[in-house]
Design an enzyme around this catalytic site. Structure first.
Site, PDB file in Angstrom:
ATOM      1  N   PHE A 250       0.824  -1.218   0.000  1.00  0.00           N
ATOM      2  CA  PHE A 250       0.000   0.000   0.000  1.00  0.00           C
ATOM      3  C   PHE A 250       0.854   1.261   0.000  1.00  0.00           C
ATOM      4  O   PHE A 250       0.403   2.315   0.451  1.00  0.00           O
ATOM      5  CB  PHE A 250      -0.970   0.012   1.191  1.00  0.00           C
ATOM      6  N   PRO A 625      -8.940  -8.924 -16.371  1.00  0.00           N
ATOM      7  CA  PRO A 625     -10.132  -8.406 -15.685  1.00  0.00           C
ATOM      8  C   PRO A 625     -10.365  -9.044 -14.320  1.00  0.00           C
ATOM      9  O   PRO A 625     -10.860  -8.390 -13.399  1.00  0.00           O
ATOM     10  CB  PRO A 625     -11.276  -8.744 -16.653  1.00  0.00           C
ATOM     11  N   GLU A 698      -4.633   2.103  -7.512  1.00  0.00           N
ATOM     12  CA  GLU A 698      -4.955   3.125  -6.520  1.00  0.00           C
ATOM     13  C   GLU A 698      -6.277   3.843  -6.752  1.00  0.00           C
ATOM     14  O   GLU A 698      -6.910   4.314  -5.815  1.00  0.00           O
ATOM     15  CB  GLU A 698      -3.804   4.140  -6.486  1.00  0.00           C
TER      16      GLU A 698
HETATM   17 MO1  MOS Z   1       1.394   3.290  -4.147  1.00  0.00          MO
HETATM   18  S1  MOS Z   1       1.072   4.550  -2.534  1.00  0.00           S
HETATM   19  O1  MOS Z   1       2.352   4.264  -5.149  1.00  0.00           O
HETATM   20  O2  MOS Z   1       2.194   1.972  -3.470  1.00  0.00           O
END
Ligand code: MOS
Length: 732
Positions: A250, A625, A698
């Site tokens: 993350f 997908p 993201e």
């Molecule tokens: Mo993402 S915050 O660029 O791992």
């Protein structure tokens, strides 16, 4: 309207593809960083400062050093030289906490490492670390949550270089706001959030003379190699970084953190491999967090709904030493059509660890503020009689049933529950990092693709296999994928949602080069069925070489040709340049999307639930997908956490993140996840790569919290402008 809900193709690209590394993961064969063991390996546990501001005046290590099984207690006096690193060209040498561990006696945040215990077992090292006594000269930490901009100059230095605090400007935003008939002036707050990948940060460091090998949980092995080479004064070639599997990041694993040089320095001193795995508590202290933000949004509009002025002035929390930039205004200048605009930022220093990128850094908290403000402004305006919506909005509205929404607060009911419906738009940057790859075709009909990128759980093993299969005709289960090792061709960072779009041209050109060599071999090998032809007369398709004029039906499999030539393999290398960071881009490249959210509200119990989500993404061509939907679903679940649950609280007394565990830092779990209906539009973006694929890691989190808070308002009548939404906000 084109969507990916269409019939599956025979081509590996665009087909729902179960992960090629799935069996290894579910059977336990996949080795994560802390799963590697080496003969003689020792364990290290850091000693964490228990103040957030002050100095270490005395460190008593005597008791710890005497414990059986303890090899060393390292600190400033005996860790050896660790240099600073600095930013190189492009994305080289990026690091959010530049100060090498133990560089001075000053403590700037709670949990900063002040010593390191190394022992035969993890348990002994932990007991020794606990036995180290520190005496401090303590000062009151500043973890104040109200953020006023520090007195910074107009141009400030950030992790990625200098930035003007006047981020964007056009027209006369102030004048246009003053004369607007409809105005909105609100401040939106997002809390500090801490990344909680399941896999803890970990390093195992092994020295062999002046060569350093690091097993690291990293989203960017190439960058990490560069930073660590600098910190130990080594040529890059002497450092190898290996990251075979990552239990997610993350963003917390994008750039190196201080445990990595600490493990390397300790291994150098003891002359043995050293493993250092962080505790969950340390994850809240020393490996970054999404910084708290306070964002004032001023909007001016005409009564019939034309936006005439937009001002977005935001302040974010930063650490004492470092300069992570939380780019909340990134999308503001282009997300909305408005002639008069101003975006500025300020920073507020606090006694906390370095901030860091967290899924959708900058734009995610930024869009929460601007999309919330737009929704609030919309309430003041006269509705459109007809509206030409973008395709995302149209499809989302249709799938969600938006036309059945009655706008009055609390007016919609189902099964005794009050419903709230909200929506918001979103976007995320698209672009490529520079990337290299190699592709081999082998005499047993298999292929191998290699690139020093990472699979952080997003599906890169599968993407590389699909791309190679697409070009070479080798079936997926016969494609070997190598990644996560700096000894491979330099691949992209797993960050900014740009890894997939970056590898496409590199893998394709590597495959093309391998095929070109193969055609030459086919035309020049004595006894080859194509001996009498020029390479230019030949073509390759579906794994077979054939004479163009004859067509593929008379083709010969490539492995056949290799065996005839007594070649084990033919290989090609490919390289593609970065588009991200180009100061004069030809196009502004982004993905787009929107979220429609339903919440249910029971005022009797003050019970709020997210009951239904429809998300539509325009992210170019989706290569897989199945994994793509996983990404969006995962981001939406994380967005429920962002809107309703997640926040890191710092104790005003000692500056410690007080909810530094998974019981008190509450994230959304399966029980919080409603049915999530994900749709992809299919508009390939050929400016990005020849498949037209953009990233999707993201964007699913962007805009989502604003859709929830709008739904919450629709159900309850309460506008919450500070995340997360708390039950006490909703009790009338
Ligand atoms: Mo993402 S915050 O660029 O791992």
């Amino acid at each position: 309207m084109p969507t990916t809900q269409k019939t599956q193709t025979a081509s590996p690209v665009g087909r729902d593809t179960p992960r090629v590394d799935g069996p290894r993961k579910v059977s336990g064969l996949a080795q994560y960083t802390s799963d590697f063991h080496f003969p003689g390996m020792l364990y290290a546990v850091p000693v964490e400062a228990t103040i957030a501001n002050g100095k270490v005046v005395k460190l008593d290590t005597a008791a710890a050093e005497k414990m059986p099984g303890v090899r060393a207690i390292f600190h400033r006096e005996n860790i050896g030289k660790i240099f600073r690193s600095t930013l190189g060209q492009g994305f080289e040498g990026v690091c959010e906490e530049r100060r090498p561990p133990f560089e001075d006696d000053v403590v700037r945040y709670y949990g900063q490492y002040i010593a390191l215990a190394v022992a035969d077992t993890f348990e002994t090292a932990k007991a020794a670390a606990d036995a180290v006594r520190a005496t401090y000269a303590k000062e009151k930490p500043n973890v104040e949550t109200d953020l006023k901009a520090d007195d910074d100059p107009d141009e400030v230095v950030t992790t990625f270089g200098t930035r003007q605090r006047l981020d964007s400007k056009r027209g006369d935003a102030e004048g246009a706001f003053a004369s607007s008939p409809v105005k909105l002036d609100q401040t939106y707050v997002t809390p500090s959030e801490t990344h909680n990948p399941l896999e803890l940060h970990a390093t195992t460091a092994i020295w062999d003379g002046s060569t350093l090998t690091l097993y690291e949980s990293s989203q960017g092995v190439v960058n990490l190699r560069g930073v660590l080479a600098q910190m130990f004064g080594l040529p890059k070639e002497n450092v190898r970084v290996i990251t075979k599997f990552v239990g997610s990041g993350f963003g917390s694993k994008l750039w190196p953190w201080t445990q990595c040089p600490l493990a390397a320095a300790a291994a150098r001193q003891v002359g043995k491999p050293v493993k250092l795995v962080l505790s969950r508590k340390m994850m809240f202290q020393s490996v970054g967090h999404r910084p708290r933000t306070q964002q004032r949004v001023r909007l001016g509009a005409t009564r019939d709904g034309k936006l005439v002025s937009l001002q977005h002035d935001y302040v974010y929390q930063r650490s004492i030493l470092d300069a992570h930039h939380e780019d909340c205004g990134e999308a503001t200048p282009f997300q909305y059509s408005v002639a008069n605009l101003r975006v500025t930022f300020g920073r507020a220093r606090r006694n906390v660890g370095a901030g860091a990128d967290m899924r959708g850094p900058g734009r995610v908290p930024g869009l929460y503020a601007t999309e919330s403000a737009m929704n609030e402004l919309a309430d003041q305006l006269i509705p459109f009689s007809s509206r030409h919506l973008l395709e995302c909005f149209e499809l989302g509205a249709e799938k969600f049933g938006w036309s059945r929404r009655s706008p009055e607060v609390g007016s919609m009911k189902r099964d005794g529950l009050t419903l709230g419906w909200g929506m918001a738009g979103c976007s995320w940057i698209a672009g490529r990092f520079s990337s290299e790859a190699s592709v081999e075709l082998r005499d047993d009909g298999t292929a191998r693709v290699a690139s020093a990128t990472q699979d952080i759980g997003t599906g890169m093993y599968t993407i590389l296999a699909q791309l190679t299969s697409q070009k070479t005709g080798v079936p997926l289960d016969k494609v070997e994928v190598a990644l996560g090792d700096t000894s491979l061709p330099e691949g992209p960072l797993s960050g900014g949602s740009m890894a997939t779009e970056s590898v496409v041209p590199a893998v394709f050109s590597a495959a093309d080069n391998a095929i070109t060599s193969l055609l030459t071999i086919a035309a020049t090998t004595p006894g080859s069925p194509f001996e009498k032809h020029k390479p230019d007369d030949l073509a390759f398709e579906g794994g077979r070489v054939f004479v163009k004029a004859d067509g593929p039906a008379k083709g010969v499999p490539f492995d056949d040709l290799l065996r005839r030539a007594n070649l084990r393999l033919v290989s090609g290398s490919g390289r593609s340049e970065a588009t991200f960071g180009n100061p004069k881009p030809k196009f502004s490249t982004h993905s787009w999307g929107c979220h429609f959210v339903e919440v249910t509200w029971q005022p009797e119990l003050a019970r709020l639930r997210v009951s239904r989500v429809v998300t539509v993404m325009d992210a170019g061509r989706i290569i897989n997908p199945l994994a793509g939907r996983n990404q969006i679903v995962g981001a939406v679940v994380m967005g429920i956490g962002m809107a309703l649950l997640e926040h890191t609280s710092y104790d005003p007394q000692n500056g410690a993140p007080i909810n530094s565990n998974l019981a008190d830092y509450v994230v959304a779990v399966n029980a919080d996840a409603p049915p999530i209906d994900v749709h992809f539009l299919d508009f390939p973006d050929k400016e990005i790569n020849e498949l037209g694929a953009r990233g999707i890691g993201e964007i699913g989190l962007a805009g989502f919290a604003a859709a929830i808070t709008t739904a919450v308002h629709h159900a309850t009548g309460v506008r919450v402008r500070e995340l997360p939404v708390k039950i006490e906000n909703l009790l009338a």
